[in-house]
Design an enzyme around this catalytic site. Structure first.
Site, PDB file in Angstrom:
ATOM      1  N   LYS A 176      36.591 119.118  -6.567  1.00 18.76           N
ATOM      2  CA  LYS A 176      35.542 119.848  -5.824  1.00 18.76           C
ATOM      3  C   LYS A 176      35.598 119.452  -4.357  1.00 18.76           C
ATOM      4  O   LYS A 176      35.464 118.278  -4.017  1.00 18.76           O
ATOM      5  CB  LYS A 176      34.169 119.530  -6.422  1.00 18.76           C
ATOM      6  CG  LYS A 176      32.991 120.098  -5.603  1.00 18.76           C
ATOM      7  CD  LYS A 176      31.640 119.861  -6.284  1.00 18.76           C
ATOM      8  CE  LYS A 176      30.475 120.232  -5.371  1.00 18.76           C
ATOM      9  NZ  LYS A 176      29.152 119.979  -5.977  1.00 18.76           N
ATOM     10  N   ASP A 231      27.156 120.221   1.569  1.00 21.15           N
ATOM     11  CA  ASP A 231      26.324 120.985   0.643  1.00 21.15           C
ATOM     12  C   ASP A 231      24.866 120.945   1.094  1.00 21.15           C
ATOM     13  O   ASP A 231      24.143 120.001   0.818  1.00 21.15           O
ATOM     14  CB  ASP A 231      26.473 120.397  -0.775  1.00 21.15           C
ATOM     15  CG  ASP A 231      25.639 121.151  -1.807  1.00 21.15           C
ATOM     16  OD1 ASP A 231      25.138 122.249  -1.482  1.00 21.15           O
ATOM     17  OD2 ASP A 231      25.507 120.638  -2.936  1.00 21.15           O
ATOM     18  N   LYS A 284      18.316 122.112   0.078  1.00 16.12           N
ATOM     19  CA  LYS A 284      17.964 120.777  -0.410  1.00 16.12           C
ATOM     20  C   LYS A 284      16.904 120.154   0.487  1.00 16.12           C
ATOM     21  O   LYS A 284      16.902 120.402   1.689  1.00 16.12           O
ATOM     22  CB  LYS A 284      19.194 119.858  -0.353  1.00 16.12           C
ATOM     23  CG  LYS A 284      20.236 120.089  -1.413  1.00 16.12           C
ATOM     24  CD  LYS A 284      21.370 119.071  -1.267  1.00 16.12           C
ATOM     25  CE  LYS A 284      22.484 119.335  -2.259  1.00 16.12           C
ATOM     26  NZ  LYS A 284      22.109 119.089  -3.662  1.00 16.12           N
ATOM     27  N   ASP A 304      30.268 115.486  -0.697  1.00 15.64           N
ATOM     28  CA  ASP A 304      30.410 116.441  -1.797  1.00 15.64           C
ATOM     29  C   ASP A 304      31.847 116.943  -1.966  1.00 15.64           C
ATOM     30  O   ASP A 304      32.110 117.826  -2.771  1.00 15.64           O
ATOM     31  CB  ASP A 304      29.433 117.618  -1.592  1.00 15.64           C
ATOM     32  CG  ASP A 304      28.934 118.193  -2.906  1.00 15.64           C
ATOM     33  OD1 ASP A 304      29.047 117.514  -3.941  1.00 15.64           O
ATOM     34  OD2 ASP A 304      28.431 119.337  -2.888  1.00 15.64           O
ATOM     35  N   ASP A 325      22.292 126.113  -5.000  1.00 16.40           N
ATOM     36  CA  ASP A 325      22.673 124.699  -4.897  1.00 16.40           C
ATOM     37  C   ASP A 325      23.611 124.285  -6.045  1.00 16.40           C
ATOM     38  O   ASP A 325      24.157 123.184  -6.026  1.00 16.40           O
ATOM     39  CB  ASP A 325      21.412 123.831  -4.888  1.00 16.40           C
ATOM     40  CG  ASP A 325      21.685 122.429  -4.373  1.00 16.40           C
ATOM     41  OD1 ASP A 325      22.791 122.196  -3.835  1.00 16.40           O
ATOM     42  OD2 ASP A 325      20.791 121.568  -4.512  1.00 16.40           O
ATOM     43  N   GLU A 336      26.572 125.183  -6.517  1.00 14.78           N
ATOM     44  CA  GLU A 336      27.722 125.874  -5.917  1.00 14.78           C
ATOM     45  C   GLU A 336      29.065 125.310  -6.399  1.00 14.78           C
ATOM     46  O   GLU A 336      30.053 126.034  -6.449  1.00 14.78           O
ATOM     47  CB  GLU A 336      27.634 125.774  -4.390  1.00 14.78           C
ATOM     48  CG  GLU A 336      28.127 124.456  -3.751  1.00 14.78           C
ATOM     49  CD  GLU A 336      27.382 123.212  -4.204  1.00 14.78           C
ATOM     50  OE1 GLU A 336      26.187 123.343  -4.551  1.00 14.78           O
ATOM     51  OE2 GLU A 336      27.962 122.108  -4.223  1.00 14.78           O
ATOM     52  N   ARG A 395      30.319 124.314  -9.278  1.00 13.09           N
ATOM     53  CA  ARG A 395      30.917 124.899 -10.483  1.00 13.09           C
ATOM     54  C   ARG A 395      31.493 126.284 -10.193  1.00 13.09           C
ATOM     55  O   ARG A 395      32.423 126.716 -10.863  1.00 13.09           O
ATOM     56  CB  ARG A 395      29.872 124.938 -11.607  1.00 13.09           C
ATOM     57  CG  ARG A 395      28.698 125.823 -11.321  1.00 13.09           C
ATOM     58  CD  ARG A 395      27.506 125.534 -12.207  1.00 13.09           C
ATOM     59  NE  ARG A 395      26.805 124.308 -11.824  1.00 13.09           N
ATOM     60  CZ  ARG A 395      25.732 123.832 -12.467  1.00 13.09           C
ATOM     61  NH1 ARG A 395      25.255 124.476 -13.520  1.00 13.09           N
ATOM     62  NH2 ARG A 395      25.146 122.730 -12.059  1.00 13.09           N
TER      63      ARG A 395
HETATM   64  N1  BES Z   1      26.487 118.273  -4.923  1.00 10.77           N
HETATM   65  C1  BES Z   1      25.376 118.410  -5.785  1.00 10.77           C
HETATM   66  C2  BES Z   1      25.283 117.293  -6.826  1.00 10.77           C
HETATM   67  C3  BES Z   1      25.008 115.911  -6.285  1.00 10.77           C
HETATM   68  C4  BES Z   1      23.714 115.425  -6.227  1.00 10.77           C
HETATM   69  C5  BES Z   1      26.042 115.089  -5.879  1.00 10.77           C
HETATM   70  C6  BES Z   1      23.479 114.161  -5.743  1.00 10.77           C
HETATM   71  C7  BES Z   1      25.808 113.819  -5.406  1.00 10.77           C
HETATM   72  C8  BES Z   1      24.520 113.357  -5.320  1.00 10.77           C
HETATM   73  C9  BES Z   1      25.448 119.731  -6.525  1.00 10.77           C
HETATM   74  O1  BES Z   1      26.040 120.755  -5.809  1.00 10.77           O
HETATM   75  C10 BES Z   1      24.039 120.155  -6.799  1.00 10.77           C
HETATM   76  O2  BES Z   1      23.326 120.358  -5.860  1.00 10.77           O
HETATM   77  N2  BES Z   1      23.685 120.290  -8.082  1.00 10.77           N
HETATM   78  C11 BES Z   1      22.380 120.684  -8.441  1.00 10.77           C
HETATM   79  C12 BES Z   1      22.490 121.689  -9.560  1.00 10.77           C
HETATM   80  C13 BES Z   1      21.187 122.344  -9.936  1.00 10.77           C
HETATM   81  C14 BES Z   1      20.699 123.220  -8.814  1.00 10.77           C
HETATM   82  C15 BES Z   1      21.398 123.142 -11.182  1.00 10.77           C
HETATM   83  C16 BES Z   1      21.620 119.453  -8.906  1.00 10.77           C
HETATM   84  O3  BES Z   1      22.209 118.622  -9.590  1.00 10.77           O
HETATM   85  O4  BES Z   1      20.458 119.316  -8.549  1.00 10.77           O
HETATM   86 ZN    ZN Z   2      27.413 120.207  -4.380  1.00 10.62          ZN
HETATM   87 MN    MN Z   3      24.675 121.760  -4.553  1.00 13.00          MN
END
Ligand code: BES
Ligand code: ZN
Ligand code: MN
Length: 472
Positions: A242, A247, A254, A265, A324, A326, A328
């Site tokens: 990834k 992000d 966020k 990220d 958010d 994104e 996947r």
């Molecule tokens: N990049 C984030 C995941 C992340 C969170 C990495 C904290 C490192 C530290 C990912 O893109 C994300 O934002 N995931 C969301 C998914 C949700 C919206 C379904 C999450 O985990 O909150």
């Molecule tokens: Zn992310």
């Molecule tokens: Mn995200």
């Protein structure tokens, strides 16, 4: 910075003897008077060699001032390599200058692990600081034949490459500059690099990747690294990382505190890039293709939205729920590209994918998902030899229910419950039945709680991917 020697030809700022509890021995090359002195000091300070216990003694040997230290490793029957990592990291982090390490226990002169630890201690992200950290010089004495340390040194270097990419801020590393860096690394380490730009990506119908990166001033790049040195041409390993260079969360923005660390990220990308450097420079005899979908999840009037329905490269339509989620999306198209255009025969993806994996496992352990027991066992082993903790997570079919959409073939999120599992389940749907491993390193890639790593980027996955590719 790290070396193994079998003859001592110079003097050091500190000479360290590693010892198990209750088994302290004094080197026979020391004069009788000084041995007596050291014995007295050991008794007086009640030094026994408990885990992490340290005794420093200075004495004159002829005209030379010798600085010695005894470092305890705890009880021999309770010893583990994690204790070794922890004690050595702790100790070396506090030292300066040149250090000679020795022990009469071979188990304590593990040069592969010591090499990793020295490289952990010496890594510092200081390219933006006027004052640079001084590097420690560590030599390990092992009598007998010379040891080949090229692999541990190479893995340290590759891990540093990954860490540096992660630590670099997003105003420096964007999809375009990341791609440039990989081109440079490919030339130095010996793998082929092809960069697909936004037009190529559009032509390939990678609409999920395009959508995620659409709102950024720097458009997506698909970074393709090829290293084809395998004897077995029926096997082509696909590594996918990834590569979200930042992000923001997109329109589902966020909160400030969670956004702060999102320069990291692209840690999955950094891991596969670092691993490719090591695989190529180490001349590993495998066919490997590494792919990084690089993009920035930014916000402008052209940003993709919740409710959008997007057709993936694979043909499935995806209902966007939360912008958010994104990673996947970018990965799904990269997996399809790897399977269809690069003809990989197995897939390992590595990604800072979900906050949910941090809720489940904290920042100590990487969550690993796989549709193949054999490959899972291989990645577990490859991780463990480098002290990287992993834990297998489930992929039961029932979780797919959470991804059912009423308007498209699939939704890309499945709600809060089991968030890292539904994310993995979404990715699995693009692997087209190939053996597939997904490593969620959201917790372990940055600011880790691993005792032998500094705060900041960890480079997790570099060594594990290297050993996974090599040891089969
Ligand atoms: N990049 C984030 C995941 C992340 C969170 C990495 C904290 C490192 C530290 C990912 O893109 C994300 O934002 N995931 C969301 C998914 C949700 C919206 C379904 C999450 O985990 O909150
Ligand atoms: Zn992310
Ligand atoms: Mn995200």
């Amino acid at each position: 910075m790290f070396n193994v020697i079998n003859k001592i030809g110079k003097s050091y700022d500190l000479n360290v003897a590693l010892t198990f509890e209750g088994e302290v021995e004094i080197c026979e090359h020391i004069s009788a008077g000084n041995r007596e002195l050291i014995k007295k000091l050991i008794d007086k300070k009640e030094f026994t060699g408990k885990k992490g216990e340290l005794l420093k003694v200075d004495f004159l040997e002829g005209e030379y001032l010798i600085s010695m230290a005894f470092l305890g490793m705890g009880k021999e029957d309770e010893f583990s390599l994690d204790i070794y990592r922890e004690v050595m990291f702790d100790f070396l982090s506090k030292e300066k200058g040149s250090i000679l390490i020795s022990s009469d226990k071979t188990i304590l002169t593990n040069y592969e692990i010591l090499g990793e630890i020295v490289s952990n201690v010496n890594y510092s992200f200081d390219s933006f600081k006027e004052k640079k950290a001084k590097k420690l010089q560590v030599e390990l004495f092992i009598s007998g034949e010379e040891k080949n340390i090229s692999e541990t040194v190479l893995l340290g270097e590759a891990t540093d490459i990954a860490r540096d990419l992660v630590d670099q801020p997003a105003n420096v590393i964007n999809p375009v500059t990341l791609a440039q860096k990989v081109v440079e690394l490919g030339a130095v380490y010996g793998f082929e690099v092809e960069i697909l730009d936004e037009n190529d990506i559009e032509r390939l119908d990678m609409n999920l990747l395009l959508a995620v990166g659409r709102a950024s001033i720097t458009k997506p790049r698909l970074i393709v690294m090829r290293y084809l040195n395998g004897k077995d041409k029926n096997e082509r390993i696909g590594l996918i990382g990834k590569g979200l260079t930042y992000d923001t969360g997109g329109l589902c923005i966020k909160p400030a505190d969670s956004m702060f660390e999102m320069k990291s990220d692209m840690a999955g990308a950094a891991s596969v890039i670092g691993a490719m450097c090591a695989i190529a420079a180490g001349k590993v005899e495998r066919d490997v293709i590494a792919i990084v979908p690089a993009c920035e999840n930014a916000i402008n009037e052209n940003a993709y939205r919740p409710g959008d329905i997007i057709k993936s490269m694979n043909g499935k339509t995806v209902e966007i729920i939360n912008t958010d989620a994104e990673g996947r999306l970018a990965l799904a198209d990269a997996i399809t590209y790897a399977v269809r255009n690069e003809k990989v025969t197995e897939i390992v993806d590595i990604a800072t994918l979900t906050g949910a994996i941090m809720v489940a496992l904290g920042s100590l352990t990487t969550g690993v998902f796989s549709n193949c027991d054999e490959k899972y066992n291989m990645i577990e082993k490859a991780s463990e030899i480098h002290g990287e903790k992993v834990w297998r997570m489930p992929l039961f079919e029932e979780y797919a229910e959470q991804l059912k959409s009423t308007v498209a073939d699939v939704k890309h999120t499945g709600g809060r419950m089991g968030g890292s599992v539904t994310a993995a389940k979404f990715l699995e749907g693009f692997a087209e039945g190939l053996p597939w491993i997904h490593m969620d390193i959201a917790g372990t890639s940055f600011n880790s709680s691993v005792k032998w790593l500094k705060k900041g980027a960890t480079g997790v996955g570099v060594k594990a991917l290297y050993s996974y590719v090599k040891n089969r």
